[in-house]
Design an enzyme around this catalytic site. Structure first.
Site, short mmCIF file in Angstrom:
data_model
loop_
_atom_site.label_atom_id
_atom_site.label_comp_id
_atom_site.label_asym_id
_atom_site.label_seq_id
_atom_site.Cartn_x
_atom_site.Cartn_y
_atom_site.Cartn_z
N SER A 69 0.85 -1.20 0.00
CA SER A 69 0.00 0.00 0.00
C SER A 69 0.88 1.24 0.00
CB SER A 69 -0.90 0.03 1.24
OG SER A 69 -1.55 1.29 1.33
N TYR A 79 -1.62 -0.27 10.25
CA TYR A 79 -1.82 -0.79 8.88
C TYR A 79 -0.63 -0.41 8.00
CZ TYR A 79 -3.72 -1.00 4.11
OH TYR A 79 -3.91 -1.24 2.78
P1 NAP Z 1 -11.71 -5.53 0.56
O1 NAP Z 1 -12.57 -4.93 -0.49
O2 NAP Z 1 -11.98 -5.18 2.00
O3 NAP Z 1 -11.75 -7.12 0.38
C1 NAP Z 1 -11.07 -7.89 1.30
C2 NAP Z 1 -11.01 -9.33 0.83
O4 NAP Z 1 -10.13 -10.03 1.73
C3 NAP Z 1 -12.32 -10.05 0.88
O5 NAP Z 1 -12.31 -11.03 -0.15
C4 NAP Z 1 -12.32 -10.71 2.25
O6 NAP Z 1 -13.12 -11.89 2.33
C5 NAP Z 1 -10.85 -11.09 2.36
N1 NAP Z 1 -10.33 -11.22 3.73
C6 NAP Z 1 -10.37 -10.33 4.74
N2 NAP Z 1 -9.74 -10.82 5.82
C7 NAP Z 1 -9.30 -12.06 5.48
C8 NAP Z 1 -8.59 -13.08 6.15
N3 NAP Z 1 -8.20 -12.93 7.43
N4 NAP Z 1 -8.32 -14.23 5.48
C9 NAP Z 1 -8.70 -14.40 4.20
N5 NAP Z 1 -9.38 -13.46 3.50
C10 NAP Z 1 -9.66 -12.31 4.14
O7 NAP Z 1 -10.15 -5.18 0.32
P2 NAP Z 1 -9.42 -4.49 -0.93
O8 NAP Z 1 -9.62 -3.01 -0.84
O9 NAP Z 1 -9.77 -5.19 -2.19
O10 NAP Z 1 -7.88 -4.75 -0.55
C11 NAP Z 1 -7.13 -5.82 -1.08
C12 NAP Z 1 -5.67 -5.60 -0.71
O11 NAP Z 1 -5.21 -4.36 -1.26
C13 NAP Z 1 -5.41 -5.52 0.80
O12 NAP Z 1 -4.18 -6.16 1.12
C14 NAP Z 1 -5.31 -4.02 1.05
O13 NAP Z 1 -4.55 -3.71 2.20
C15 NAP Z 1 -4.64 -3.57 -0.24
N6 NAP Z 1 -4.84 -2.14 -0.52
C16 NAP Z 1 -6.11 -1.64 -0.71
C17 NAP Z 1 -6.28 -0.28 -0.95
C18 NAP Z 1 -7.63 0.35 -1.14
O14 NAP Z 1 -7.73 1.61 -1.12
N7 NAP Z 1 -8.69 -0.41 -1.35
C19 NAP Z 1 -5.15 0.56 -1.00
C20 NAP Z 1 -3.89 0.01 -0.81
C21 NAP Z 1 -3.75 -1.33 -0.58
P3 NAP Z 1 -14.72 -11.84 2.67
O15 NAP Z 1 -15.39 -11.42 1.39
O16 NAP Z 1 -15.05 -13.24 3.08
O17 NAP Z 1 -14.89 -10.83 3.78
#
Ligand code: NAP
Length: 251
Positions: free
Chosen positions: A146, A160
């Site tokens: 991130s 985080y």
């Molecule tokens: P998201 O929309 O919150 O989706 C999270 C996903 O991870 C869901 O499929 C959830 O499953 C799963 N999950 C959560 N906790 C888990 C666990 N303990 N074990 C297995 N699966 C788990 O997240 P996102 O925004 O797509 O983020 C994906 C990645 O990108 C993360 O590593 C995040 O830190 C990184 N990131 C995101 C952003 C942003 O702005 N969105 C920015 C920088 C980095 P369920 O559907 O079952 O809940």
């Protein structure tokens, strides 16, 4: 089931960036294992969608913060696909907004267990299957970092940000460790991306609130992040390892 197509496991593949990675991977010809933790309906709906477009996919439940569940998840992939060519450490969490002087040890430990220990244990299982040192045929790993690792997320979630700093270091170290074993390891470092993660941290308006502060005056999309992940997994990135690719619109 055919054996010639490459296989990919995406943690947290059921929603957000992970789901976009799964969709693009099926388009690119991968068989895809979609991990989730609790939202089975979302995982099942995505798998149905992927199959409807002619893809091979299945959902696998498992908490990346639980070592036994991670091992079981990889064994489920072994049974379904018989090989692992690509792995994306995508699952990650944020927590509610807090200053460091307000954070409990329990909060920080949960953050590190899921985002850091989970990524290490998953990487271990992937390397055991892909590394030529272990009889594997090589492969590619992409970790989701991130921009927070560079920015620190003051007043919001430094825990985080620190967990993603660890992901950057994991990427650099593991890339060098397995460079001669047929495995490339890279990271994609998104900026603010439109997914449900912000609502999960109690800030459903975070994208709208912050977009005017961003160089492009907009957040990224899950598809824009996924494109970078698919590139790094692909043979087009054959000389790229240990890289941390910012997908943050200039932030
Ligand atoms: P998201 O929309 O919150 O989706 C999270 C996903 O991870 C869901 O499929 C959830 O499953 C799963 N999950 C959560 N906790 C888990 C666990 N303990 N074990 C297995 N699966 C788990 O997240 P996102 O925004 O797509 O983020 C994906 C990645 O990108 C993360 O590593 C995040 O830190 C990184 N990131 C995101 C952003 C942003 O702005 N969105 C920015 C920088 C980095 P369920 O559907 O079952 O809940």
């Amino acid at each position: 089931m055919s054996t010639e197509k490459k296989t990919l496991l995406v943690t947290g593949g059921s929603r957000g960036i992970g789901a976009a990675i799964c969709r693009q991977a099926v388009q690119a010809g991968y068989r895809v294992a979609v991990n989730y933790i609790s939202n089975q309906a979302a995982a099942d709906a995505l798998v149905a969608e992927l199959k409807a477009t002619g893809g091979e996919a299945f959902a696998v439940k498992g908490d990346v913060g639980n070592e036994a569940e991670v091992v079981a998840m990889f064994e489920a992939v072994d049974r379904a696909f018989g090989r692992l060519d690509a792995f994306v450490n995508n699952a990650g969490i944020v927590d509610v907004k807090a200053r460091v002087d307000e954070m409990s040890a329990e909060r920080v430990e949960r953050m590190m267990r899921i985002n850091v220990v989970g990524s290490f244990v998953c990487a271990r299982e992937a390397v055991k299957r892909m590394s030529t040192r272990h009889g594997g045929k090589g492969g590619a790993i992409v970790n989701l970092s991130s921009a927070a690792a560079r920015l620190g997320s003051p007043g919001e979630y430094v825990d985080y940000a620190a967990s993603k700093g660890a992901i950057d270091t994991l990427t650099i170290g593991l890339a060098r460790e397995v460079a001669l074993e047929g495995i490339r390891v890279n990271a994609v470092s998104p900026g603010i991306t439109e997914t449900e993660i912000h609502a999960s941290g109690g800030q459903p308006d975070r994208v709208a609130r912050m977009q005017d502060l961003l160089p492009m005056k907009r957040a990224g999309t899950a598809d824009e992040v996924a494109s970078a992940v698919l590139y790094l997994l692909s043979d087009a990135a054959s000389y790229i390892t240990g890289a941390i690719l910012n997908v943050s619109g200039g932030r």
